[in-house]
Design a protein around this motif. Structure first.
Motif, PDB file in Angstrom:
ATOM      1  N   ASP A 283      45.640 -87.339 -11.751  1.00  0.00           N
ATOM      2  CA  ASP A 283      44.497 -87.911 -12.464  1.00  0.00           C
ATOM      3  C   ASP A 283      43.182 -87.376 -11.906  1.00  0.00           C
ATOM      4  O   ASP A 283      42.307 -86.952 -12.659  1.00  0.00           O
ATOM      5  CB  ASP A 283      44.533 -89.436 -12.360  1.00  0.00           C
ATOM      6  CG  ASP A 283      43.471 -90.113 -13.214  1.00  0.00           C
ATOM      7  OD1 ASP A 283      43.298 -89.721 -14.378  1.00  0.00           O
ATOM      8  OD2 ASP A 283      42.815 -91.043 -12.704  1.00  0.00           O
ATOM      9  N   ASP A 284      43.050 -87.358 -10.589  1.00  0.00           N
ATOM     10  CA  ASP A 284      41.813 -86.886  -9.956  1.00  0.00           C
ATOM     11  C   ASP A 284      41.571 -85.402 -10.224  1.00  0.00           C
ATOM     12  O   ASP A 284      40.431 -84.975 -10.359  1.00  0.00           O
ATOM     13  CB  ASP A 284      41.849 -87.130  -8.443  1.00  0.00           C
ATOM     14  CG  ASP A 284      41.737 -88.600  -8.084  1.00  0.00           C
ATOM     15  OD1 ASP A 284      41.408 -89.413  -8.957  1.00  0.00           O
ATOM     16  OD2 ASP A 284      42.011 -88.940  -6.907  1.00  0.00           O
ATOM     17  N   GLY A 285      42.639 -84.632 -10.283  1.00  0.00           N
ATOM     18  CA  GLY A 285      42.487 -83.190 -10.480  1.00  0.00           C
ATOM     19  C   GLY A 285      42.264 -82.775 -11.926  1.00  0.00           C
ATOM     20  O   GLY A 285      41.532 -81.828 -12.190  1.00  0.00           O
ATOM     21  N   TRP A 286      42.896 -83.473 -12.890  1.00  0.00           N
ATOM     22  CA  TRP A 286      42.842 -82.998 -14.273  1.00  0.00           C
ATOM     23  C   TRP A 286      42.692 -84.104 -15.308  1.00  0.00           C
ATOM     24  O   TRP A 286      41.843 -84.013 -16.181  1.00  0.00           O
ATOM     25  CB  TRP A 286      44.124 -82.210 -14.604  1.00  0.00           C
ATOM     26  CG  TRP A 286      44.279 -81.030 -13.715  1.00  0.00           C
ATOM     27  CD1 TRP A 286      43.717 -79.800 -13.895  1.00  0.00           C
ATOM     28  CD2 TRP A 286      44.990 -80.974 -12.494  1.00  0.00           C
ATOM     29  NE1 TRP A 286      44.060 -78.981 -12.849  1.00  0.00           N
ATOM     30  CE2 TRP A 286      44.836 -79.671 -11.978  1.00  0.00           C
ATOM     31  CE3 TRP A 286      45.756 -81.888 -11.772  1.00  0.00           C
ATOM     32  CZ2 TRP A 286      45.420 -79.261 -10.790  1.00  0.00           C
ATOM     33  CZ3 TRP A 286      46.338 -81.485 -10.585  1.00  0.00           C
ATOM     34  CH2 TRP A 286      46.155 -80.191 -10.104  1.00  0.00           C
ATOM     35  N   LEU A 287      43.546 -85.109 -15.242  1.00  0.00           N
ATOM     36  CA  LEU A 287      43.628 -86.087 -16.328  1.00  0.00           C
ATOM     37  C   LEU A 287      42.337 -86.857 -16.548  1.00  0.00           C
ATOM     38  O   LEU A 287      41.957 -87.125 -17.676  1.00  0.00           O
ATOM     39  CB  LEU A 287      44.791 -87.049 -16.077  1.00  0.00           C
ATOM     40  CG  LEU A 287      46.169 -86.378 -15.977  1.00  0.00           C
ATOM     41  CD1 LEU A 287      47.227 -87.402 -15.590  1.00  0.00           C
ATOM     42  CD2 LEU A 287      46.525 -85.689 -17.272  1.00  0.00           C
ATOM     43  N   SER A 288      41.645 -87.213 -15.476  1.00  0.00           N
ATOM     44  CA  SER A 288      40.406 -87.982 -15.619  1.00  0.00           C
ATOM     45  C   SER A 288      39.321 -87.164 -16.316  1.00  0.00           C
ATOM     46  O   SER A 288      38.385 -87.727 -16.868  1.00  0.00           O
ATOM     47  CB  SER A 288      39.911 -88.473 -14.255  1.00  0.00           C
ATOM     48  OG  SER A 288      39.611 -87.372 -13.415  1.00  0.00           O
ATOM     49  N   ASN A 289      39.455 -85.849 -16.299  1.00  0.00           N
ATOM     50  CA  ASN A 289      38.494 -84.980 -16.995  1.00  0.00           C
ATOM     51  C   ASN A 289      38.939 -84.648 -18.412  1.00  0.00           C
ATOM     52  O   ASN A 289      38.318 -83.832 -19.078  1.00  0.00           O
ATOM     53  CB  ASN A 289      38.323 -83.661 -16.221  1.00  0.00           C
ATOM     54  CG  ASN A 289      37.746 -83.887 -14.848  1.00  0.00           C
ATOM     55  OD1 ASN A 289      36.922 -84.767 -14.649  1.00  0.00           O
ATOM     56  ND2 ASN A 289      38.198 -83.103 -13.886  1.00  0.00           N
ATOM     57  N   GLY A 290      40.055 -85.228 -18.829  1.00  0.00           N
ATOM     58  CA  GLY A 290      40.578 -84.951 -20.161  1.00  0.00           C
ATOM     59  C   GLY A 290      41.347 -83.638 -20.234  1.00  0.00           C
ATOM     60  O   GLY A 290      41.686 -83.168 -21.310  1.00  0.00           O
ATOM     61  N   ASP A 291      41.634 -83.045 -19.075  1.00  0.00           N
ATOM     62  CA  ASP A 291      42.357 -81.777 -19.039  1.00  0.00           C
ATOM     63  C   ASP A 291      43.858 -82.025 -18.999  1.00  0.00           C
ATOM     64  O   ASP A 291      44.319 -83.095 -18.616  1.00  0.00           O
ATOM     65  CB  ASP A 291      41.975 -80.974 -17.788  1.00  0.00           C
ATOM     66  CG  ASP A 291      40.513 -80.558 -17.780  1.00  0.00           C
ATOM     67  OD1 ASP A 291      39.939 -80.391 -18.876  1.00  0.00           O
ATOM     68  OD2 ASP A 291      39.948 -80.413 -16.686  1.00  0.00           O
ATOM     69  N   LYS A 292      44.611 -80.977 -19.344  1.00  0.00           N
ATOM     70  CA  LYS A 292      46.061 -81.020 -19.193  1.00  0.00           C
ATOM     71  C   LYS A 292      46.400 -80.460 -17.823  1.00  0.00           C
ATOM     72  O   LYS A 292      45.762 -79.533 -17.343  1.00  0.00           O
ATOM     73  CB  LYS A 292      46.729 -80.197 -20.292  1.00  0.00           C
ATOM     74  CG  LYS A 292      46.546 -80.830 -21.655  1.00  0.00           C
ATOM     75  CD  LYS A 292      47.271 -80.066 -22.728  1.00  0.00           C
ATOM     76  CE  LYS A 292      47.125 -80.798 -24.049  1.00  0.00           C
ATOM     77  NZ  LYS A 292      47.787 -80.114 -25.140  1.00  0.00           N
ATOM     78  N   VAL A 293      47.417 -81.033 -17.190  1.00  0.00           N
ATOM     79  CA  VAL A 293      47.829 -80.573 -15.874  1.00  0.00           C
ATOM     80  C   VAL A 293      48.593 -79.262 -16.047  1.00  0.00           C
ATOM     81  O   VAL A 293      49.586 -79.215 -16.764  1.00  0.00           O
ATOM     82  CB  VAL A 293      48.735 -81.610 -15.176  1.00  0.00           C
ATOM     83  CG1 VAL A 293      49.180 -81.110 -13.819  1.00  0.00           C
ATOM     84  CG2 VAL A 293      48.029 -82.950 -15.061  1.00  0.00           C
TER      85      VAL A 293
ATOM     86  N   THR B 208      50.951 -85.071 -19.940  1.00  0.00           N
ATOM     87  CA  THR B 208      51.613 -85.738 -18.823  1.00  0.00           C
ATOM     88  C   THR B 208      51.701 -87.222 -19.143  1.00  0.00           C
ATOM     89  O   THR B 208      50.715 -87.826 -19.566  1.00  0.00           O
ATOM     90  CB  THR B 208      50.795 -85.537 -17.527  1.00  0.00           C
ATOM     91  OG1 THR B 208      50.653 -84.132 -17.305  1.00  0.00           O
ATOM     92  CG2 THR B 208      51.470 -86.177 -16.340  1.00  0.00           C
ATOM     93  N   SER B 209      52.883 -87.797 -18.955  1.00  0.00           N
ATOM     94  CA  SER B 209      53.048 -89.228 -19.225  1.00  0.00           C
ATOM     95  C   SER B 209      52.409 -90.058 -18.123  1.00  0.00           C
ATOM     96  O   SER B 209      52.186 -89.571 -17.007  1.00  0.00           O
ATOM     97  CB  SER B 209      54.543 -89.578 -19.302  1.00  0.00           C
ATOM     98  OG  SER B 209      55.123 -89.590 -18.003  1.00  0.00           O
ATOM     99  N   ALA B 210      52.152 -91.302 -18.436  1.00  0.00           N
ATOM    100  CA  ALA B 210      51.769 -92.266 -17.410  1.00  0.00           C
ATOM    101  C   ALA B 210      53.039 -92.611 -16.626  1.00  0.00           C
ATOM    102  O   ALA B 210      54.153 -92.406 -17.121  1.00  0.00           O
ATOM    103  CB  ALA B 210      51.201 -93.518 -18.068  1.00  0.00           C
ATOM    104  N   PRO B 211      52.911 -93.130 -15.422  1.00  0.00           N
ATOM    105  CA  PRO B 211      54.109 -93.541 -14.682  1.00  0.00           C
ATOM    106  C   PRO B 211      54.878 -94.614 -15.450  1.00  0.00           C
ATOM    107  O   PRO B 211      54.286 -95.466 -16.110  1.00  0.00           O
ATOM    108  CB  PRO B 211      53.547 -94.121 -13.381  1.00  0.00           C
ATOM    109  CG  PRO B 211      52.202 -93.509 -13.228  1.00  0.00           C
ATOM    110  CD  PRO B 211      51.692 -93.328 -14.632  1.00  0.00           C
TER     111      PRO B 211
END
Length: 146
Positions: A68-78, A126-129
């Motif tokens: 999340d900190d690296g990609w998801l919070s910015n709306g990016d795909k991992v 990426t799915s949520a946990p």
């Protein structure tokens, strides 16, 4: 083959686009951002995925926070390579050594919630946990085919 034509009728969104003939394999790949019935999520036979498996919820939440900190919070795909690094670090599944790579698997091979999430997560997402009988998972969907 007759089942495929029936299953695409189950969603009224996009019905006109896919009813035009035998191009549903190609049309489902390019429409992953539309409605669930029209994007092929419910009709594919195989999924290619990576996952992270942890016994404890706290550990899977740590892995998800890293994604999340690296990609998801910015709306990016991992990116798959980055997901693989996190899987190697956190996953308790033997596939973790291979970056969580599960390869291609058919509908019906994976049990319960894992299959539901794997076959409903759009390609690249990426799915949520989530919890299954094996523990807590995060899935990265890498592909779909019939």
């Amino acid at each position: 083959m007759g089942k495929d034509s029936k299953s695409k009728d189950s969603g009224s969104k996009g019905k006109g686009k896919q009813a035009a003939g035998g191009a549903d394999e190609n049309s489902s790949k390019g429409k992953g951002k539309g409605g669930k019935a029209a994007d092929g999520l419910g009709t594919c036979t195989y999924v290619k995925a990576r996952h992270i498996l942890c016994e404890k919820q706290g550990k899977i939440n740590e892995a998800y926070k890293k994604l999340d900190d690296g990609w998801l919070s910015n709306g990016d795909k991992v990116p798959p390579a980055e997901f693989a690094k996190v899987a190697q670090e956190y996953s308790e599944c033997p596939s973790g050594k291979k970056g969580g790579d599960l390869g291609w698997f058919p509908r019906g091979k994976m049990a319960g919630p894992f299959q539901e999430v794997a076959f409903s997560t759009p390609v690249g997402a990426t799915s949520a946990p989530f919890k299954s009988t094996h523990g807590y998972h995060i899935i990265l969907s890498e592909g779909r085919k019939n």
